[in-house]
Design a protein around this motif. Structure first.
Motif, short mmCIF file in Angstrom:
data_model
loop_
_atom_site.label_atom_id
_atom_site.label_comp_id
_atom_site.label_asym_id
_atom_site.label_seq_id
_atom_site.Cartn_x
_atom_site.Cartn_y
_atom_site.Cartn_z
N ARG A 288 0.76 -1.33 -0.08
CA ARG A 288 0.08 -0.09 -0.04
C ARG A 288 0.88 1.44 0.20
O ARG A 288 0.42 2.40 -0.36
N THR A 289 2.29 1.17 0.23
CA THR A 289 2.84 2.42 0.36
C THR A 289 3.91 2.32 -0.78
O THR A 289 4.50 1.74 -1.09
N MET A 290 3.60 3.93 -1.13
CA MET A 290 4.73 4.18 -2.18
C MET A 290 5.62 5.16 -1.64
O MET A 290 5.19 6.30 -1.34
N PRO A 291 6.74 4.95 -0.99
CA PRO A 291 7.76 5.97 -0.38
C PRO A 291 8.44 6.69 -1.40
O PRO A 291 8.89 6.31 -2.53
N LEU A 292 8.68 7.94 -0.82
CA LEU A 292 10.03 8.60 -1.41
C LEU A 292 10.27 9.64 -0.47
O LEU A 292 10.23 9.55 0.60
N VAL A 293 11.69 10.07 -0.79
CA VAL A 293 12.53 10.87 0.11
C VAL A 293 12.60 12.35 -0.46
O VAL A 293 12.71 12.59 -1.58
N VAL A 294 12.45 13.10 0.68
CA VAL A 294 12.79 14.67 0.46
C VAL A 294 14.20 15.11 1.42
O VAL A 294 14.01 14.90 2.31
N GLY A 295 15.13 15.02 0.37
CA GLY A 295 16.42 14.97 1.00
C GLY A 295 17.49 15.49 0.16
O GLY A 295 17.51 16.28 -0.84
N ASP A 296 18.84 15.05 0.24
CA ASP A 296 20.03 15.41 -0.36
C ASP A 296 20.49 14.02 -1.25
O ASP A 296 20.75 13.13 -0.38
N ALA A 297 20.55 13.92 -2.52
CA ALA A 297 20.95 12.67 -2.92
C ALA A 297 22.41 12.18 -2.73
O ALA A 297 22.37 11.26 -2.35
N GLY A 298 23.08 13.10 -2.67
CA GLY A 298 24.68 12.98 -2.15
C GLY A 298 24.57 12.15 -0.64
O GLY A 298 25.44 11.29 -0.59
N VAL A 299 23.99 12.96 0.29
CA VAL A 299 23.86 12.21 1.32
C VAL A 299 23.21 10.71 1.48
O VAL A 299 24.11 9.96 2.17
N LEU A 300 22.33 10.57 0.72
CA LEU A 300 21.81 9.29 0.68
C LEU A 300 22.67 8.20 0.03
O LEU A 300 22.60 7.05 0.52
N ARG A 301 23.41 8.41 -1.01
CA ARG A 301 24.14 7.79 -1.57
C ARG A 301 25.71 7.67 -0.62
O ARG A 301 25.94 6.25 -0.60
N ALA A 302 26.05 8.43 0.15
CA ALA A 302 26.79 8.07 1.23
C ALA A 302 26.45 6.95 2.07
O ALA A 302 27.19 6.37 2.78
N ALA A 303 25.12 7.20 2.35
CA ALA A 303 24.33 6.25 3.43
C ALA A 303 24.32 4.88 2.73
O ALA A 303 24.76 3.69 3.44
N VAL A 304 23.95 4.54 1.51
CA VAL A 304 24.05 3.52 0.79
C VAL A 304 25.41 2.75 1.35
O VAL A 304 25.58 1.51 1.56
N GLU A 305 26.39 3.59 1.00
CA GLU A 305 27.74 2.89 1.08
C GLU A 305 28.08 2.63 2.46
O GLU A 305 28.45 1.36 3.06
N ASN A 306 27.83 3.60 3.58
CA ASN A 306 27.99 3.08 4.66
C ASN A 306 27.20 1.75 5.22
O ASN A 306 27.65 1.18 6.21
N CYS A 307 26.13 1.63 4.68
CA CYS A 307 25.23 0.50 5.29
C CYS A 307 25.53 -0.63 4.49
O CYS A 307 25.03 -1.74 5.06
N GLY A 308 26.21 -0.67 3.51
CA GLY A 308 26.52 -1.88 2.70
C GLY A 308 25.09 -2.42 2.16
O GLY A 308 25.03 -3.52 1.92
N VAL A 309 24.06 -1.29 1.63
CA VAL A 309 22.88 -1.90 1.11
C VAL A 309 23.25 -1.44 -0.53
O VAL A 309 23.86 -0.87 -0.80
N SER A 310 22.11 -1.77 -1.24
CA SER A 310 22.05 -1.62 -2.63
C SER A 310 21.22 -0.58 -3.55
O SER A 310 21.43 -0.66 -4.50
N PRO A 311 20.42 0.03 -2.73
CA PRO A 311 19.26 0.56 -3.57
C PRO A 311 20.13 1.71 -4.20
O PRO A 311 20.84 2.55 -3.74
N GLU A 312 19.38 2.11 -5.58
CA GLU A 312 19.94 3.08 -6.48
C GLU A 312 19.13 4.24 -6.14
O GLU A 312 17.85 4.45 -5.67
N ILE A 313 19.87 5.53 -5.78
CA ILE A 313 19.46 6.74 -5.37
C ILE A 313 18.91 7.60 -6.82
O ILE A 313 19.86 7.93 -7.60
N VAL A 314 17.88 7.78 -7.10
CA VAL A 314 17.43 8.34 -8.57
C VAL A 314 16.46 9.70 -8.14
O VAL A 314 15.33 9.78 -7.52
N PRO A 315 17.01 11.05 -8.34
CA PRO A 315 16.44 12.27 -8.39
C PRO A 315 15.16 12.47 -9.07
O PRO A 315 14.94 11.83 -10.31
N VAL A 316 14.10 12.83 -8.56
CA VAL A 316 12.82 13.18 -9.27
C VAL A 316 12.30 14.69 -9.03
O VAL A 316 12.88 14.99 -7.78
N ASP A 317 11.72 15.01 -10.13
CA ASP A 317 11.20 16.56 -9.56
C ASP A 317 9.71 16.51 -8.97
O ASP A 317 9.67 17.61 -8.04
#
Length: 357
Positions: free
Chosen positions: A38-67
């Protein structure tokens, strides 16, 4: 309406302070946010910080900016994180208080509120901000709650905390204790009871049972330990019962919380911050490392939930923060969004006591 369809609800996750664990709990929790269908999530934030978090956490989601939020349905999924990228973090250092980080975190919340008011999202879930940083950035508010109320022109609102079967709302929150005691009035207690009853119905409880805690030990013990119960709280409870709200009290604070946790009541209206927070966090922090609990701002025209923990500067950047509270907060946001879409009673726009919405 921001929903992707009648059964899917767009929830915007604000990233919180860039120096804290918000980005890490978001990317860690991400795949599980889709499990309810039922949930369609998205993030309001900074793509660069999210990419750093992906690396820190050892996970694999791709960060994709949207308008716009509507684009999340096209690109979002368990392996893809759509982000409305405000690109407002220049240089990332974990665990530090900075004015720029405080401003960035405020920007995320303000954008999500605007999207919710415009109907482009169905709910928002906030990762933690740092109050010192937001104060440096010029905010007069002690946290999210006051900012949400001001930006939505809301007068009657309250904080509701959820941990398992225990739910706790608050008459006062981030004020000195001496001031909190002065703010416990017949009017403020009654307003908190009202918004609590409404919120519990949005959470799917058709006939809520509410307890009201006393301000003084033993709820003043018949006036031996204070007059606030007799002069303010008891009349407020009587007023609420006249409005057909199922409420009891004032109850002795040292016994009402375990009773509610055991199922005797659906929520306890608490008089001040620590009175309500301590029992919630005793339960939510009990399981080593897996912090849980949900914070809901009730009484708003929009749905807002939050994690029930702080920025955790001491472990930020290590990729070890628990995402459990975030997952719970998103789940509650979706539940409340669905309830609002159906109306408080699930049918025709009248509330469950027969009054108007």
């Amino acid at each position: 309406m921001g929903a992707v369809d009648m059964d899917r609800y767009t929830v915007a996750l604000t990233m919180g302070d860039p120096a804290g664990v918000g980005s890490e709990v978001i990317v860690t929790a991400w795949p599980e946010l889709f499990e309810d269908g039922r949930t369609m999530p998205l993030v309001v934030g900074d793509a660069g910080v999210l990419r750093a978090a992906v690396e820190n956490c050892g996970v694999s989601p791709e960060i994709v900016p949207v308008d716009r939020p509507a684009e999340a349905a096209d690109v979002g999924g368990p392996d893809t994180v759509p982000v409305i990228d405000l690109a407002n973090v220049d240089g990332l250092e974990y665990g530090v208080v900075r004015e720029a980080y405080g401003r960035a975190s405020l920007d995320y919340v303000e954008r999500a509120i605007d999207l919710a008011l415009a109907g482009e999202i169905d709910a928002m879930t906030t990762a933690p901000i740092n109050k010192q940083a937001t104060r440096l950035a010029g905010s007069d508010h002690a946290g999210h709650t006051g900012m949400l109320a001001d930006r939505t022109d809301t007068d009657s609102y309250a904080m509701l905390l959820i941990e398992g079967d225990l739910r706790v709302s608050h008459v006062t929150t981030h004020v000195p204790l001496a001031e909190a005691c002065e703010l416990v009035t017949r009017e403020s207690v009654l307003e908190t009871i009202r918004v609590t009853d409404e919120a519990l119905r949005e959470l799917g409880i058709a006939e809520p049972g509410i307890a009201v805690a006393g301000l003084n030990p033993h709820a003043s013990d018949g006036g031996l330990l204070g007059e606030t119960e007799r002069e303010e709280i008891e009349p407020a409870v009587a007023d609420a019962r006249q409005e057909r709200i199922a409420v009891e009290g004032p109850k002795s604070p040292d016994t009402v919380y375990p009773a509610a946790a055991g199922g005797a009541y659906d929520c306890v209206v608490s008089m001040y911050h620590d009175q309500g927070h301590i029992p919630i966090k005793m339960l939510g922090f009990a399981e080593g490392g897996q912090v849980s609990g949900v914070n809901v701002t009730i009484g708003l025209p929009i749905v807002r939930t939050s994690v029930d923990h702080g920025t955790a500067f001491d472990i930020a950047g290590e990729g070890i923060a628990s995402d459990r509270s975030l997952r719970q907060a998103v789940s509650v946001a979706t539940e409340m969004a669905a309830s609002r879409a159906d109306g408080p009673d699930g049918t025709d726009g009248t509330d469950a006591r027969g009054g108007p919405k």
